[in-house]
Write an enzyme that holds these catalytic residues in place. Structure first.
Site, short mmCIF file in Angstrom:
data_model
loop_
_atom_site.label_atom_id
_atom_site.label_comp_id
_atom_site.label_asym_id
_atom_site.label_seq_id
_atom_site.Cartn_x
_atom_site.Cartn_y
_atom_site.Cartn_z
N SER A 94 48.78 18.07 60.98
CA SER A 94 48.88 19.18 60.02
C SER A 94 50.00 20.10 60.47
O SER A 94 49.93 20.71 61.55
CB SER A 94 47.56 19.95 59.98
OG SER A 94 47.81 21.22 59.40
N HIS B 191 50.38 15.96 57.03
CA HIS B 191 49.37 16.73 56.31
C HIS B 191 49.94 18.12 56.01
O HIS B 191 50.36 18.85 56.90
CB HIS B 191 48.10 16.83 57.16
CG HIS B 191 46.95 17.47 56.47
ND1 HIS B 191 46.16 16.79 55.55
CD2 HIS B 191 46.43 18.71 56.56
CE1 HIS B 191 45.20 17.61 55.11
NE2 HIS B 191 45.34 18.77 55.71
N ASP C 165 49.24 21.68 54.28
CA ASP C 165 48.16 22.58 53.86
C ASP C 165 48.67 23.69 52.96
O ASP C 165 49.49 24.52 53.37
CB ASP C 165 47.51 23.21 55.09
CG ASP C 165 46.63 22.22 55.83
OD1 ASP C 165 45.73 21.64 55.20
OD2 ASP C 165 46.83 22.04 57.05
N MET D 143 47.72 26.99 50.90
CA MET D 143 46.71 28.04 50.80
C MET D 143 47.24 29.19 49.96
O MET D 143 48.43 29.52 50.03
CB MET D 143 46.35 28.56 52.19
CG MET D 143 45.90 27.46 53.15
SD MET D 143 45.38 28.16 54.72
CE MET D 143 45.10 26.67 55.67
N HIS E 273 47.11 18.89 50.91
CA HIS E 273 45.75 19.42 50.85
C HIS E 273 45.80 20.76 50.13
O HIS E 273 46.26 21.76 50.68
CB HIS E 273 45.22 19.56 52.29
CG HIS E 273 43.87 20.18 52.40
ND1 HIS E 273 43.32 20.58 53.60
CD2 HIS E 273 42.93 20.47 51.46
CE1 HIS E 273 42.13 21.09 53.39
NE2 HIS E 273 41.86 21.05 52.10
N MET F 196 44.39 24.03 48.84
CA MET F 196 43.32 25.03 48.95
C MET F 196 43.74 26.17 48.03
O MET F 196 44.09 27.27 48.48
CB MET F 196 43.18 25.48 50.41
CG MET F 196 42.57 24.39 51.29
SD MET F 196 42.90 24.63 53.06
CE MET F 196 44.49 23.83 53.18
N MET G 231 35.72 18.33 55.43
CA MET G 231 36.17 19.45 56.25
C MET G 231 35.17 19.64 57.40
O MET G 231 33.96 19.78 57.16
CB MET G 231 36.22 20.75 55.43
CG MET G 231 37.29 20.81 54.35
SD MET G 231 38.97 20.51 54.90
CE MET G 231 39.22 21.86 56.06
N GLY H 156 41.10 27.39 55.79
CA GLY H 156 41.85 28.65 55.79
C GLY H 156 42.72 28.85 57.02
O GLY H 156 43.75 29.52 56.94
N GLY I 123 44.12 27.13 61.03
CA GLY I 123 44.16 26.11 62.06
C GLY I 123 43.48 26.63 63.32
O GLY I 123 43.15 27.81 63.42
N ASP J 173 39.15 16.72 58.59
CA ASP J 173 40.13 17.80 58.80
C ASP J 173 39.45 19.00 59.44
O ASP J 173 38.52 19.57 58.85
CB ASP J 173 40.73 18.17 57.43
CG ASP J 173 41.84 19.20 57.52
OD1 ASP J 173 42.20 19.63 58.63
OD2 ASP J 173 42.37 19.57 56.44
N GLY J 174 39.94 19.38 60.62
CA GLY J 174 39.47 20.60 61.27
C GLY J 174 38.91 20.35 62.66
O GLY J 174 37.90 19.66 62.80
N GLY K 207 45.99 19.49 63.70
CA GLY K 207 47.07 20.47 63.70
C GLY K 207 47.34 20.98 65.10
O GLY K 207 48.25 20.53 65.80
N SER K 208 46.49 21.93 65.55
CA SER K 208 46.71 22.56 66.86
C SER K 208 46.64 21.54 68.00
O SER K 208 47.34 21.68 69.00
CB SER K 208 45.69 23.68 67.08
OG SER K 208 44.38 23.21 66.84
C1 DX5 Z 1 42.35 24.16 57.63
C2 DX5 Z 1 43.39 23.13 57.32
C3 DX5 Z 1 43.61 22.14 58.40
C4 DX5 Z 1 44.14 22.75 59.67
C5 DX5 Z 1 43.60 21.96 60.80
O1 DX5 Z 1 42.03 24.87 56.49
O2 DX5 Z 1 43.01 22.40 56.17
O3 DX5 Z 1 44.41 21.07 57.98
O4 DX5 Z 1 45.53 22.74 59.76
O5 DX5 Z 1 43.97 22.57 61.99
P1 DX5 Z 1 43.30 22.18 63.37
O6 DX5 Z 1 43.54 20.71 63.60
O7 DX5 Z 1 44.00 23.05 64.35
O8 DX5 Z 1 41.82 22.49 63.24
ZN ZN Z 2 44.10 20.50 55.72
#
Ligand code: DX5
Ligand code: ZN
Length: 227
Positions: free
Chosen positions: A10, A35, A37, A39, A68, A70, A139, A144, A146, A181-182, A203-204
């Site tokens: 992500s 990926h 995101d 928002m 994705h 949101m 999820m 919202g 990372g 995801d998450g 992501g992180s």
């Molecule tokens: C959260 C996002 C994720 C986010 C995941 O709302 O949809 O895609 O980037 O981040 P990590 O892997 O750090 O939880």
């Molecule tokens: Zn996502």
């Protein structure tokens, strides 16, 4: 042929000042998907990137872009992302007035379509639309941000989704992927795969490390141990 497991970094946790370079680096490091995101500070309490950025990243992305959404409403923005190079578009049922129509719109736009389930959203939403979906996204955090922790109950939900997907695939022969995801990390990716997921957003866990290739390789080494 689609590999058994796909890793989808992500870019929410990437360096936004160097996004093109980050995308190229993470793909060279072994990413299967990017990926993306989106928002809107309305459906979720954060604001990120839109179709202009997707379009700008397109020449840097030699793997499919997994968008994705949101955002609420969903439908207005779907064709913009299709034109901006999205391969797959996922959305939350609570963000669409007409879930079946939105799925149709995504597929008519030339993209594959996925439905996203927040931690408290029941899988019942799949009952009448699963045969039109290409992906189910569970999820494992509230959307919202990372860097949040994986909610353990998501494992039960992944198992339940796996059963529904297997039954649908047996009935229709159409492939449906199961994405999570998450809070996905090296130390929990194996358990998530054992619960039935095949596509892993991180992501992180990836962008928070110096050596993306080493992190993705460590994730794959964990996945290689799944029975
Ligand atoms: C959260 C996002 C994720 C986010 C995941 O709302 O949809 O895609 O980037 O981040 P990590 O892997 O750090 O939880
Ligand atoms: Zn996502």
């Amino acid at each position: 042929m689609t590999p058994r497991y796909r890793i989808a970094p992500s870019i929410l946790s990437a360096d936004f000042a160097r996004l093109g370079e980050e995308v190229r680096t993470v793909i060279a490091a072994g990413a299967d998907l990017v990926h993306f995101d989106v928002m809107d500070n309305h459906y979720v309490p954060n604001l990120t990137i839109g179709p202009l950025v997707c379009d700008a990243l397109r020449p840097h992305a030699s793997v499919p872009i997994d968008v994705h959404l949101m955002v609420k409403p969903v439908d207005r923005i779907v064709p913009d992302f299709a034109k901006a190079g999205a391969a797959n578009i996922t959305f939350h049922p609570e963000a669409s007035e007409h879930v079946d129509r939105t799925i149709g719109l995504i597929r008519e736009s030339g993209c594959t379509a996925g439905l996203v389930f927040n931690p408290a959203t029941p899988l019942d939403w799949l009952m009448h639309v699963i045969d039109k979906l290409d992906m189910v996204l569970i999820m494992s955090v509230n959307p919202g941000f990372g860097g949040q922790s994986f909610i353990p109950h998501a494992l039960e939900k992944i198992k339940a989704a796996r059963k529904l997907i297997d039954a649908a695939m047996q009935r229709t022969g159409r492939p449906i992927s199961l994405e999570v995801d998450g809070g996905v990390k090296i130390d929990n990716i194996r358990a998530i795969a054992e619960a039935g997921a095949d596509t892993f957003v991180a992501g992180s866990a990836i962008f928070g490390t110096k050596d993306y290739a080493a992190t993705i390789a460590a994730m794959r080494a964990e996945l290689a141990q799944v029975g």
